[in-house]
Enzyme design. Structure first.
Site, PDB file in Angstrom:
ATOM      1  N   CYS A  25      -1.555   9.073   3.990  1.00  0.00           N
ATOM      2  CA  CYS A  25      -1.519   8.772   2.568  1.00  0.00           C
ATOM      3  C   CYS A  25      -2.792   9.259   1.891  1.00  0.00           C
ATOM      4  O   CYS A  25      -2.802   9.585   0.721  1.00  0.00           O
ATOM      5  CB  CYS A  25      -1.354   7.280   2.359  1.00  0.00           C
ATOM      6  SG  CYS A  25      -2.565   6.358   3.277  1.00  0.00           S
ATOM      7  N   GLU A  44       0.886  -1.176   0.000  1.00  0.00           N
ATOM      8  CA  GLU A  44       0.000   0.000   0.000  1.00  0.00           C
ATOM      9  C   GLU A  44       0.915   1.214   0.000  1.00  0.00           C
ATOM     10  O   GLU A  44       1.693   1.397   0.938  1.00  0.00           O
ATOM     11  CB  GLU A  44      -0.863   0.022   1.274  1.00  0.00           C
ATOM     12  CG  GLU A  44      -1.638  -1.243   1.545  1.00  0.00           C
ATOM     13  CD  GLU A  44      -2.830  -1.391   0.638  1.00  0.00           C
ATOM     14  OE1 GLU A  44      -3.265  -0.384   0.053  1.00  0.00           O
ATOM     15  OE2 GLU A  44      -3.310  -2.529   0.496  1.00  0.00           O
TER      16      GLU A  44
HETATM   17  P1  NAD Z   1       8.740   4.481   4.226  1.00  0.00           P
HETATM   18  O1  NAD Z   1       8.533   3.850   2.900  1.00  0.00           O
HETATM   19  O2  NAD Z   1       9.896   5.363   4.389  1.00  0.00           O
HETATM   20  O3  NAD Z   1       8.839   3.368   5.358  1.00  0.00           O
HETATM   21  C1  NAD Z   1       7.882   2.365   5.506  1.00  0.00           C
HETATM   22  C2  NAD Z   1       8.506   1.177   6.235  1.00  0.00           C
HETATM   23  O4  NAD Z   1       9.476   0.588   5.403  1.00  0.00           O
HETATM   24  C3  NAD Z   1       9.234   1.525   7.525  1.00  0.00           C
HETATM   25  O5  NAD Z   1       8.981   0.537   8.475  1.00  0.00           O
HETATM   26  C4  NAD Z   1      10.681   1.508   7.115  1.00  0.00           C
HETATM   27  O6  NAD Z   1      11.561   1.216   8.189  1.00  0.00           O
HETATM   28  C5  NAD Z   1      10.694   0.394   6.113  1.00  0.00           C
HETATM   29  N1  NAD Z   1      11.796   0.416   5.150  1.00  0.00           N
HETATM   30  C6  NAD Z   1      12.507   1.469   4.722  1.00  0.00           C
HETATM   31  N2  NAD Z   1      13.424   1.059   3.830  1.00  0.00           N
HETATM   32  C7  NAD Z   1      13.291  -0.261   3.669  1.00  0.00           C
HETATM   33  C8  NAD Z   1      13.932  -1.253   2.877  1.00  0.00           C
HETATM   34  N3  NAD Z   1      14.897  -0.950   2.049  1.00  0.00           N
HETATM   35  N4  NAD Z   1      13.506  -2.513   2.964  1.00  0.00           N
HETATM   36  C9  NAD Z   1      12.489  -2.839   3.780  1.00  0.00           C
HETATM   37  N5  NAD Z   1      11.854  -1.951   4.573  1.00  0.00           N
HETATM   38  C10 NAD Z   1      12.237  -0.673   4.512  1.00  0.00           C
HETATM   39  O7  NAD Z   1       7.363   5.235   4.552  1.00  0.00           O
HETATM   40  P2  NAD Z   1       6.969   6.058   5.843  1.00  0.00           P
HETATM   41  O8  NAD Z   1       7.662   7.379   5.821  1.00  0.00           O
HETATM   42  O9  NAD Z   1       7.075   5.228   7.067  1.00  0.00           O
HETATM   43  O10 NAD Z   1       5.413   6.282   5.580  1.00  0.00           O
HETATM   44  C11 NAD Z   1       4.936   7.254   4.757  1.00  0.00           C
HETATM   45  C12 NAD Z   1       4.540   6.692   3.417  1.00  0.00           C
HETATM   46  O11 NAD Z   1       3.619   5.642   3.592  1.00  0.00           O
HETATM   47  C13 NAD Z   1       3.858   7.701   2.538  1.00  0.00           C
HETATM   48  O12 NAD Z   1       4.330   7.572   1.233  1.00  0.00           O
HETATM   49  C14 NAD Z   1       2.407   7.285   2.628  1.00  0.00           C
HETATM   50  O13 NAD Z   1       1.621   7.689   1.539  1.00  0.00           O
HETATM   51  C15 NAD Z   1       2.499   5.825   2.751  1.00  0.00           C
HETATM   52  N6  NAD Z   1       1.320   5.249   3.370  1.00  0.00           N
HETATM   53  C16 NAD Z   1       0.454   4.553   2.584  1.00  0.00           C
HETATM   54  C17 NAD Z   1      -0.703   4.036   3.128  1.00  0.00           C
HETATM   55  C18 NAD Z   1      -1.693   3.259   2.292  1.00  0.00           C
HETATM   56  O14 NAD Z   1      -2.546   2.595   2.861  1.00  0.00           O
HETATM   57  N7  NAD Z   1      -1.637   3.331   0.986  1.00  0.00           N
HETATM   58  C19 NAD Z   1      -0.950   4.216   4.494  1.00  0.00           C
HETATM   59  C20 NAD Z   1      -0.043   4.913   5.257  1.00  0.00           C
HETATM   60  C21 NAD Z   1       1.107   5.422   4.683  1.00  0.00           C
END
Ligand code: NAD
Length: 973
Positions: free
Chosen positions: A765, A731
């Site tokens: 998001c 997501e």
């Molecule tokens: P992010 O992508 O930076 O991090 C998400 C998760 O991924 C964290 O737990 C992080 O530690 C982990 N991560 C980072 N690098 C990684 C890697 N290389 N391999 C595996 N895991 C890794 O996002 P964020 O800043 O935590 O959240 C914000 C983003 O999430 C925004 O883009 C938002 O739109 C999205 N979001 C989407 C939804 C949805 O339902 N579509 C809901 C909430 C947030």
């Protein structure tokens, strides 16, 4: 001698009847001679008889003043009514309509406007000082007292609140008032301050008192009384608190010109009355209490039902009537300690009032009757003729806020729960004076079956707010603790640790967690693999029970978990509460869903039996974002577990404490060792390693597009020893737009945009980051929107009055600041809230850009902060093209009162979750399954009926049941 004992009940009924008859008789001399009344009668009876027409007509009346162009008026009239005759118009209007069809839209629009103008003049005094003065003196000549109400509804900005107060101050200048208390002003508290909320009673009250003081002092000097109107029950706590403050304010304590309205349709009305009488006793100077039934009945019921709250109003008309009578008797008995105003159009209530004041021996100047301008005019005059004080409530002002008032009056006159009746003379006198008869058997409420969303806090009870504040204080006392890893049911520590700081106060350590290495990740995978075979074989019901148990535990500790979010993620009170409710909902909903899916499906034919069922995938890695630090973690983790997979949770590094506390809570529910493992660590190290690992079958990820794409790439590549293709549920982000067309209700649109764009600082998001304004409203709308944004309050989120808290961390702060700097090349900076004074946290104020280049990064890329781009569009075609022009497709919304435009948006605004006439955030489990497509994700919607399917693999087993030509009997043809 044999005498019948006196029966006080029937004596009172006889007195009511006697006074009622006297009133009816006196009214006969004042039959309305108003030429409007004939067509108005036919309109009201059509409104009353035809509920479908009622809805359309009220919506059209509400919409009309917002329409600038004649062609729009005609187009929408055609959309709302099958033909021009459907909406009764005065004779002249009908003629104009007929000729208008021949002459063109201008005449037709003029005729429609004229009709609605006549309608509004029936109930309101207009906006010109001369008209107001004329109407006022006309009423005073008839011996009526007047309460002037400056039309105004919800205020969105401080400027609008100032305008409202200035309207009254100017009115006092214009009117030459005799200092005889004959004039009264009625104030709507919601027009004095934006966002009157029950959890902000203290903060709101202080500001309102400051705002009101000059007006109250001036009114007092001029001998004009002031009454606070009561509005919907969400505002009731603030209004009562404001009134109490004013009563004991040293400048007003000895002033008998203050008053308040009290609503008898509220179940709590009686308690409120007792409280007010007690206050009057303490104060020693009387004040006015206007007893009304209440005009927001439908809204109260709908809002309570939608939120799962107890319905605050009586549900039967007769119950309200009975309560009104009880309150009336209590109120009159409290005179002269208070000054009762019997505000009613109900004949029996009036007659009861007359009978009671006589019985109590109240003098004429110790109470009054009140009725609304334009309603039951002959009874108003009759009461004056009979020697009573009668005050007419006279609204004046602009037509747009006036329409909401007009709609309430029309509803009151027409709805089935109507508190009043138009032209009561036609009713049978005996029935209209009969005591209210409450049906003992209420229509049985449908027992709610299946999943129910957890009701959000309403904050209506003071102890709810106190408990929440207490939870925040408690959690403050628990900061700085350390949380280890959980592998194979054992909490273990690591040499390295992750520190989590409060984003509102970067020096405050919320807690530390262990920081996993790749060896820890290997250990966790081995534990999960070992636990898998027996966890897989557990019946779905048993796994679901563990989720339900977790939900119960979380529900018991909901305020505590909300408080952790406030301190670790910077969420405001309401956002934090909603996040916990969503987490509880995920647990309960997925428990139900797992049981439903476990039943599988079978298709039987003669000699053939097909069984369709699901099996878990294996080891699942759960990688959530920080922005819904409880709900998304709980949702993805519980979906993984309940479907029979073993899970390794790698929490977001900004919110590991909440995740650790959740895992601890779920462990208490009884998950076996190895089934759920907790592995905090850097995403690029541990997350990446887990995603690559050949023993992992499933990755449930929510986060940014960049990280999501990286995970999809890595997961697609099989590693040595891997014998399966990994399933990734991802997501991702959004660049969500709200369209506002010319027929939209601008107040609702601005309110919805503010919440959607700046709630939790735009870090959702689903947040709105683009507003597309159709037609020529652009300048006016964007100015109001900026003023409304300016009125938001930046504060520490532990403060209930906080609208704007911090963003999550220093990196986010500088990324958003950078986007704002770059945004200057793509659009005109309209407004930016400074964050001076908040340097101890990561604060970025709401920022709005106008006339934004639709192809610029500002209009195309996710910023994930409180930054909003405004884009003009000529028409709906262009608006939809702009809305669909980004690579994301997550949420979207449209504000419109055109049924055709709404229908078109539903078809052509292509996003995962589209909202019509409401904000675009806050999706609820099961009600609005959530998720997008295009670059917004590749999963089925979270909280929806397809979600769990992604965590399982379907299998089909087909058995030939025909042996030696014999099939089981049940399968015989
Ligand atoms: P992010 O992508 O930076 O991090 C998400 C998760 O991924 C964290 O737990 C992080 O530690 C982990 N991560 C980072 N690098 C990684 C890697 N290389 N391999 C595996 N895991 C890794 O996002 P964020 O800043 O935590 O959240 C914000 C983003 O999430 C925004 O883009 C938002 O739109 C999205 N979001 C989407 C939804 C949805 O339902 N579509 C809901 C909430 C947030």
């Amino acid at each position: 001698m044999h005498t019948t004992p006196p029966n006080p009940q029937s004596d009172q009924e006889a007195r009511i009847r006697q006074h009622g008859d006297a009133l009816l008789q006196a009214a006969e001399a004042f039959e309305p001679h108003n030429p409007v009344s004939h067509w108005l009668q036919s309109l009201l009876s059509r409104l009353h008889q035809n509920p479908d027409f009622r809805i359309r007509a009220l919506r059209f009346v509400d919409l009309l003043p917002a329409l600038q162009e004649d062609a729009e008026v005609v187009r929408l009239f055609d959309e709302y009514f099958s033909d021009a005759q459907e909406f009764p118009l005065p004779r002249l209007g009908r003629l104009a309509i007929r000729s208008g069809r021949l002459l063109g839209p201008h005449q037709l629009a003029a005729a429609i406007r004229k009709a609605i103008g006549l309608l509004s003049r029936q109930f309101m005094a207009g906006r010109e000082p001369t008209t107001i003065r004329e109407t006022l003196s006309g009423l005073q000549r008839q011996g009526r007292l007047v309460s002037l109400d400056l039309l105004g509804e919800l205020t969105l900005s401080h400027r609008e609140a100032d305008d409202y107060l200035n309207g009254y101050l100017q009115l006092l200048d214009v009117l030459s008032v005799q200092p005889d208390q004959s004039l009264q002003l009625s104030l709507k508290p919601s027009s004095l301050l934006p966002r009157l909320l029950p959890e902000r009673v203290t903060a709101n009250t202080e500001v309102m008192v400051k705002r009101l003081r000059p007006l109250l002092l001036k009114a007092r000097r001029q001998g004009v009384a002031v009454t606070l109107d009561m509005e919907d029950s969400e505002r009731r706590p603030v209004i009562l608190a404001l009134f109490e403050w004013l009563l004991f304010d040293p400048e007003f304590r000895d002033w008998d010109g203050l008053g308040i309205a009290l609503q008898a349709y509220l179940r709590q009305g009686g308690e409120d009355l007792e409280q007010l009488i007690e206050l009057a006793g303490r104060r020693q100077t009387p004040f006015a209490i206007r007893l009304v039934r209440g005009a927001y009945w439908d809204q109260e019921v709908v809002k309570a039902q939608q939120n799962g709250w107890p319905i605050p109003v009586w549900q039967q008309q007769a119950e309200t009537d009975r309560h009104y009578e009880a309150c009336l008797q209590r109120l009159l008995a409290a005179a002269p300690g208070v000054y009762p105003a019997i505000a009613s159009h109900n004949l029996r209530s009036l007659a009861l009032g007359m009978a009671e004041v006589e019985r109590l021996g109240l003098a004429t100047e110790q109470f009054e009757f009140q009725m609304l301008y334009g309603m039951s005019t002959s009874y108003q005059q009759a009461l004056v003729k009979l020697g009573y004080r009668l005050r007419t409530y006279l609204p004046f002002g602009e037509p747009i806020p006036g329409m909401a008032y007009l709609v309430r009056r029309l509803l009151e006159n027409a709805s089935s729960q109507s508190m009043t009746r138009w032209q009561v003379t036609n009713e049978d006198a005996a029935s209209c004076f009969a005591p209210p008869k409450v049906e003992t058997r209420l229509p049985a409420e449908r027992p709610e079956a299946g999943f129910q969303n957890t009701p959000l806090r309403s904050w209506l009870k003071p102890d709810e707010c106190q408990a929440f504040q207490h939870a925040i204080d408690q959690v403050r006392g628990q900061l700085g603790h350390h949380y280890p890893l959980l592998i194979d049911g054992e909490w273990r520590d690591t040499a390295a640790c992750i520190e989590s700081f409060n984003p509102a106060d970067r020096a405050q350590l919320v807690g530390t967690t262990a920081c996993a290495s790749q060896e820890d990740a290997d250990r966790a995978i081995r534990a999960a693999e070992a636990a898998f075979p027996s966890w897989r074989e557990r019946p779905a019901e048993s796994r679901a029970e563990l989720l339900r148990k977790s939900a119960d535990l979380l529900a018991q500790r909901r305020d505590e978990f909300a408080a952790w979010q406030i301190l670790e993620a910077g969420k405001g009170w309401r956002e934090a509460d909603a996040d916990v409710c969503e987490a509880i909902d995920f647990l309960r909903f997925y428990a139900d869903e797992a049981e439903r899916l476990a039943a599988g499906a079978s298709v039987k034919l003669p000699g053939e039996h097909n069984r369709y069922f699901y099996q878990p995938r294996g080891v699942g890695v759960v990688i959530p974002p920080w922005n819904f630090p409880l709900a998304i973690v709980t949702g993805m983790l519980s979906a993984t577990l309940v479907t029979g997979n073993c899970a390794i949770l790698k929490p977001a590094s900004d919110t590991p404490v909440i995740a650790a506390r959740l895992v601890d809570l779920m462990q208490q529910a009884g998950f076996p060792a190895g089934v759920m493992n907790f592995l905090p660590g850097p995403g690029e190290v541990v997350g990446d390693y887990l995603v690559r690992h050949p023993a992992v079958h499933l990755i449930a990820f929510t986060g940014s597009l960049a990280v999501g794409q990286g995970i999809l790439r890595l997961a697609a590549e099989p590693r040595p020893g891997q014998r399966h293709i990994k399933r990734v549920v991802a997501e991702l982000g959004g660049k969500n737009a709200i369209i506002v067309d010319q027929s939209a209700d601008p107040d609702e649109a601005i309110d919805g945009i503010l919440k959607s764009a700046f709630g939790f600082q735009g870090q959702k998001c689903s947040a709105c980051s683009r507003v597309i304004l159709v037609g020529d409203q652009y300048a006016h709308f964007s100015r109001r929107l900026c003023e409304a944004a300016e009125s938001l309050i930046m504060a520490d989120p532990t403060d209930s009055a906080c609208d704007i808290g911090p963003v999550i961390n220093a990196a986010a702060e500088s990324r958003i600041q950078q986007a704002i700097e770059q945004g200057r090349q793509a659009g005109r900076l309209l407004y930016r809230m400074e964050s001076r004074g908040f340097e101890s946290g990561h604060y970025v104020g709401p920022t709005l850009f106008g006339e934004v280049d639709p192809n610029s990064p500002l209009a195309q890329e996710e910023i994930f902060g409180p930054v909003l781009a405004l884009l003009p569009a000529q028409d709906l075609d262009q608006a939809l093209a702009l809305a669909n022009s980004t690579r994301y497709a997550l949420t979207g919304g449209i504000y419109s009162r055109s049924p055709a435009n709404l229908e078109r948006a539903a078809r052509e605004f292509r996003v995962g979750n589209l909202y019509l006439n409401r904000g675009i955030t806050g999706a609820l489990v099961n009600r609005q399954p959530f998720g997008g497509f295009a670059m917004s994700g590749i999963g089925s919607k979270a909280g929806g009926r397809d979600y769990l399917l992604q965590f399982m693999e379907p299998r089909c087993v087909t058995e030939n049941t025909l042996r030696r030509g014999v099939a089981p009997l049940s399968e015989a043809p």
